[in-house]
Structures are given as C-alpha cells and as structure tokens.
Motif scaffolding. Structure first.
Motif, PDB file in Angstrom:
ATOM      1  N   ARG A 111       0.832  -1.209   0.000  1.00 45.47           N
ATOM      2  CA  ARG A 111       0.000   0.000   0.000  1.00 45.47           C
ATOM      3  C   ARG A 111       0.867   1.259   0.000  1.00 45.47           C
ATOM      4  O   ARG A 111       0.552   2.247  -0.679  1.00 45.47           O
ATOM      5  N   ARG A 112       1.942   1.208   0.774  1.00 42.59           N
ATOM      6  CA  ARG A 112       2.854   2.358   0.804  1.00 42.59           C
ATOM      7  C   ARG A 112       3.397   2.637  -0.592  1.00 42.59           C
ATOM      8  O   ARG A 112       3.432   3.791  -1.039  1.00 42.59           O
ATOM      9  N   GLU A 113       3.844   1.594  -1.276  1.00 40.14           N
ATOM     10  CA  GLU A 113       4.432   1.775  -2.605  1.00 40.14           C
ATOM     11  C   GLU A 113       3.420   2.350  -3.581  1.00 40.14           C
ATOM     12  O   GLU A 113       3.754   3.208  -4.404  1.00 40.14           O
ATOM     13  N   LEU A 114       2.178   1.883  -3.500  1.00 39.91           N
ATOM     14  CA  LEU A 114       1.131   2.434  -4.369  1.00 39.91           C
ATOM     15  C   LEU A 114       0.960   3.925  -4.124  1.00 39.91           C
ATOM     16  O   LEU A 114       0.960   4.732  -5.064  1.00 39.91           O
ATOM     17  N   LEU A 115       0.824   4.308  -2.850  1.00 44.03           N
ATOM     18  CA  LEU A 115       0.572   5.707  -2.542  1.00 44.03           C
ATOM     19  C   LEU A 115       1.746   6.606  -2.903  1.00 44.03           C
ATOM     20  O   LEU A 115       1.559   7.693  -3.464  1.00 44.03           O
ATOM     21  N   ARG A 171       9.967   9.319   2.120  1.00 43.64           N
ATOM     22  CA  ARG A 171       9.502   7.938   2.148  1.00 43.64           C
ATOM     23  C   ARG A 171       9.480   7.407   3.580  1.00 43.64           C
ATOM     24  O   ARG A 171      10.504   7.390   4.260  1.00 43.64           O
ATOM     25  N   PRO A 172       8.303   6.943   4.042  1.00 42.97           N
ATOM     26  CA  PRO A 172       8.217   6.436   5.412  1.00 42.97           C
ATOM     27  C   PRO A 172       8.927   5.103   5.576  1.00 42.97           C
ATOM     28  O   PRO A 172       8.929   4.264   4.675  1.00 42.97           O
ATOM     29  N   ASP A 173       9.538   4.907   6.747  1.00 44.36           N
ATOM     30  CA  ASP A 173      10.258   3.670   7.057  1.00 44.36           C
ATOM     31  C   ASP A 173       9.412   2.711   7.884  1.00 44.36           C
ATOM     32  O   ASP A 173       9.808   1.568   8.105  1.00 44.36           O
ATOM     33  N   GLY A 174       8.266   3.180   8.393  1.00 44.69           N
ATOM     34  CA  GLY A 174       7.459   2.330   9.247  1.00 44.69           C
ATOM     35  C   GLY A 174       6.092   2.933   9.481  1.00 44.69           C
ATOM     36  O   GLY A 174       5.714   3.928   8.854  1.00 44.69           O
ATOM     37  N   ALA A 175       5.334   2.307  10.388  1.00 45.23           N
ATOM     38  CA  ALA A 175       3.944   2.671  10.674  1.00 45.23           C
ATOM     39  C   ALA A 175       3.110   2.507   9.403  1.00 45.23           C
ATOM     40  O   ALA A 175       3.473   1.753   8.506  1.00 45.23           O
ATOM     41  N   PHE A 176       1.988   3.240   9.309  1.00 44.07           N
ATOM     42  CA  PHE A 176       1.180   3.149   8.084  1.00 44.07           C
ATOM     43  C   PHE A 176       0.634   4.519   7.701  1.00 44.07           C
ATOM     44  O   PHE A 176      -0.547   4.689   7.431  1.00 44.07           O
ATOM     45  N   TYR A 177       1.554   5.488   7.691  1.00 46.93           N
ATOM     46  CA  TYR A 177       1.202   6.853   7.309  1.00 46.93           C
ATOM     47  C   TYR A 177       2.189   7.395   6.284  1.00 46.93           C
ATOM     48  O   TYR A 177       3.375   7.048   6.300  1.00 46.93           O
ATOM     49  N   GLY A 183       1.190  22.852   5.646  1.00 51.40           N
ATOM     50  CA  GLY A 183       1.528  22.612   4.246  1.00 51.40           C
ATOM     51  C   GLY A 183       1.632  21.141   3.900  1.00 51.40           C
ATOM     52  O   GLY A 183       1.910  20.788   2.752  1.00 51.40           O
ATOM     53  N   TYR A 184       1.390  20.278   4.894  1.00 49.47           N
ATOM     54  CA  TYR A 184       1.425  18.825   4.687  1.00 49.47           C
ATOM     55  C   TYR A 184       0.061  18.229   5.014  1.00 49.47           C
ATOM     56  O   TYR A 184      -0.784  18.877   5.644  1.00 49.47           O
ATOM     57  N   VAL A 185      -0.124  16.979   4.607  1.00 45.27           N
ATOM     58  CA  VAL A 185      -1.274  16.190   5.035  1.00 45.27           C
ATOM     59  C   VAL A 185      -0.783  14.813   5.462  1.00 45.27           C
ATOM     60  O   VAL A 185       0.221  14.314   4.950  1.00 45.27           O
ATOM     61  N   ARG A 186      -1.495  14.218   6.423  1.00 39.50           N
ATOM     62  CA  ARG A 186      -1.214  12.833   6.797  1.00 39.50           C
ATOM     63  C   ARG A 186      -2.234  11.924   6.128  1.00 39.50           C
ATOM     64  O   ARG A 186      -3.440  12.166   6.210  1.00 39.50           O
ATOM     65  N   ILE A 187      -1.711  10.882   5.487  1.00 40.16           N
ATOM     66  CA  ILE A 187      -2.555   9.917   4.789  1.00 40.16           C
ATOM     67  C   ILE A 187      -2.331   8.559   5.439  1.00 40.16           C
ATOM     68  O   ILE A 187      -1.202   8.052   5.463  1.00 40.16           O
ATOM     69  N   SER A 188      -3.393   7.975   5.976  1.00 43.63           N
ATOM     70  CA  SER A 188      -3.291   6.649   6.573  1.00 43.63           C
ATOM     71  C   SER A 188      -3.525   5.596   5.502  1.00 43.63           C
ATOM     72  O   SER A 188      -4.521   5.644   4.778  1.00 43.63           O
ATOM     73  N   TYR A 189      -2.590   4.642   5.400  1.00 52.33           N
ATOM     74  CA  TYR A 189      -2.839   3.531   4.477  1.00 52.33           C
ATOM     75  C   TYR A 189      -3.210   2.255   5.226  1.00 52.33           C
ATOM     76  O   TYR A 189      -3.032   1.137   4.724  1.00 52.33           O
TER      77      TYR A 189
END
Length: 388
Positions: free
Chosen positions: A297-301, A314-320, A360-366
């Motif tokens: 899911r991370r790769e898709l987003l 690029r996030p290293d963990g969690a699901f955001y 200026g950012y948004v958090r997106i939960s995957y």
C-alpha cells in the motif's frame, strides 16, 4: 462571585481535532476516509478464541494492578526476544492501551513547571497529557532535519532554555504522522544527550513491529536507566479495541508509575489480558502478513501521489505518509483537507494537527483496503489536476 466550576487546565485543552474532523466528514456520502490509525485487519482468530475461553473460564474479576504475572512474564519475553531488551516481568506494567501508558508515565515523573521536550510533527497526545500534569512544553520543529530529532538540535534546547527544568523528552518512532524512524546510530547519539542531562526519555514504540527498511532499534538499548518504553498490541496485532498496552522501564520508575496507573484504572480488563497472553505466546508472527500488505500500500501511494505533485519523505514504518501539498493547491492544510473532502470525497488529516513543521502537509493513513486506496488516489489526482 461566580466560582470556576471546572479544572482550568482541562478547559484549556480541546477534544482531538483529528477525531473531530473524522466525525465531521463521516456524514459525507461516499467519502473515503484515510484519517485514523485504525488497522483494517481483524484480530487473529487464535487471540479471539483465547478471549472467549477466558470468559467461559470466568476470568471476570479484578486482576493485580499491573496485570496478571503470566502476561507480564510473556510480554517481557516477547519484547526481549524481538528487540534485544533485558526486562524482567516486574519491569512490565499492563495498561489500558498505549494511551494510558503515556498518561500514567508523565504523571509519575512530572512536578509543576517541569518541562517536556516534544519534537514535532508528532501525534499530539503528549502535549495535553503534560499540561494536565502541570508541566510545560518545549516543541522542536524537525522539518528541516528530515523529521528526525538530532543530538545537536536536542543539545541546543538546553542552551536556548538554560533555566528550564527539563524532565523528559518524548520520542515516537516509527513516527506518527511521518512514518520516519531512527537508526541505531541516531538513537545512540540521542542517548548520549539523554544521559548527559539525566532526563527521562518517553519512548513511544507502538509501531515497532511495522518497519520496512531495517529492524526496529530502541533508545533503551543505549540508555536503559533513562528510558521508558510505551508499546502495545493495537497496531501489531490489530487489537485497537482491546486496549492492551505496556510500560517497560527501570525498576525505580516502575515502582512509581504503578501508583499513577492504579489510581487511573485499577487494572486492565481481565479477559482482554488473556487474549493478550495468547498474542504474546503464540502471535509472534501475527504482524508479518500485515507488514507485507502495508508495504504494498505504501508503494502504491508513494508512486501515485508523486504523480499528482506531492513531495514525500519515504516512510520507514507505521502506516502513514506525510505528504507536502502540491504548490497549485491551497497551502493551508485545513483548507486543503476540507476542500478535498467536499470536492473529491477523500478525507485526510491536516499536517498542522501534528504541530510545528506540519503546515503545508497532510497525513494519509494507508491502514485501509487496497481498493479504497486505489480509488482515493484517483480522486486526489483528479482534484489536483482541476486546481487552477
């Protein structure tokens, strides 16, 4: 003269705007919500069966304040094996989720006017918890350092505030909202400052089992006498509603925090503890399948959001994913998420909700289905393309 009927500190804090916005957009027909950190997986069946058996076996009475000893022993063994800790069962307190663990830990260490250092962007819970315990906050904007609190920046806080009575620093990694985590070397450097200043580190590691590029490391490896670990089963075992968390720390701290924990909640729910016991004993690989799915899911987003003009660390963990809003869109993060929800029927969380450095950012939960994520990114791409 009219009396103030309420606690001034309670009146000065607000209900989480993350929860308020999630509730606000829920009434929009057809909305896709990528707002909350709520795994879309179900609790594994073997854990559910253990809870049913606990009810059938009449485990419906008070347990010891810190939780049943069998669970504390299993939790110590679980985390020791996974992360190289050396905790004894007596150094584990079972809590009502990581949330209560954070509150009880701050209550156990803070005196009036004690200062807690909070690097931002970060999940905001640590700030009201500190204020409710009559502490003060120093926030450190990490956005210029790739959302990492560096040892140099931490040392600078003590130079900038020489008269502040700093009691603790909060670390949350993998981080909510950025998904960024720390390497062993970065933690080693922070640990040196923590030990030099003899402060507590409240180390919230609730996403420790959801890392992608390298194995999770903990500050406790380098500063065990100064580190309080907060963890739990909500994310690793999809058990958000069971409300089982853990505090782990040095024995002198545990002797104090068990008091604040006791007077907050008495003890965790009995049957939930037996479900947790099953998770600790036989669920050591339960997070693996979830981790693999989150990675897809991370790769898709990351791929599709970049096409739309978002800049992403690029996030290293969690699901955001913490994404920089494209320049052609409203840069006020509240204006952006409300416009997106109204016009594209996709709900995200504004970056400013997580403190300095988040605007200026948004958090997106995957932590949502692949189907919903695919549809959401299509809608986001169309929304951005339509902006003047």
């Amino acid at each position: 003269m009219k009396r103030n009927r309420f606690n001034n500190r309670v009146e000065q804090i607000a209900v989480s705007d993350i929860r308020q916005f999630d509730s606000e957009v829920s009434s929009i027909p057809g909305i896709i919500k990528l707002t909350l950190g709520e795994p879309d997986f179900n609790t594994p069946d073997h854990i559910k069966k253990a809870a049913i058996k606990a009810i059938e076996d009449n485990h419906s009475h008070y347990t010891p304040n810190a939780g049943i000893m069998e669970l504390r022993k299993a939790a110590a063994e679980y985390y020791n094996e996974k992360f190289g800790f050396n905790y004894k069962p007596e150094q584990v307190v079972t809590t009502i989720g990581a949330t209560e663990g954070i509150a009880a830990s701050l209550q156990a260490i803070l005196n009036p006017e004690d200062v807690v250092i909070v690097p931002t962007p970060i999940f905001p819970i640590y700030i009201p918890d500190t204020l409710l315990n009559q502490g003060r906050i120093i926030t450190v904007d990490t956005s210029e350092d790739n959302f990492i609190l560096t040892p140099e920046r931490l040392r600078r806080v003590f130079d900038e505030y020489p008269l502040a009575h700093v009691k603790a620093v909060v670390l949350n990694y993998p981080n909510n909202p950025t998904g960024i985590t720390y390497t062993r070397e970065q933690l080693r450097g922070l640990a040196e400052v923590v030990k030099e200043q003899d402060i507590w580190a409240i180390s919230d590691e609730i996403y420790a089992e959801l890392t992608y590029n390298h194995k999770h490391a903990s500050l406790a490896e380098f500063a065990p006498d100064n580190t309080v670990i907060i963890n739990g089963l909500s994310k690793s075992h999809a058990m958000t509603g069971w409300r089982i968390g853990y505090i782990m720390g040095p024995q002198d701290f545990i002797e104090q925090v068990i008091k604040s924990h006791q007077y907050m909640v008495t003890a965790p729910t009995a049957n939930a503890q037996y479900a947790a016991l099953e998770a600790m004993k036989n669920g050591k690989k339960d997070s693996v399948a979830m981790q693999k799915e989150y990675l897809k899911r991370r790769e898709l987003l990351v791929k599709e959001l970049k096409k739309a003009g978002f800049k992403i660390v690029r996030p290293d963990g969690a699901f955001y994913i913490f994404a920089k809003i494209p320049a052609k869109c409203p840069q006020d993060s509240w204006e952006f998420v409300r416009s997106l929800a109204r016009d594209a029927k996709v709900a995200l969380i504004p970056g400013i909700s997580f403190g300095a450095g988040g605007e200026g950012y948004v958090r997106i939960s995957y932590a949502a289905s692949m189907e919903n994520l695919q549809e959401a990114v299509k809608r986001i791409q169309q929304y951005v393309a339509a902006q003047a």
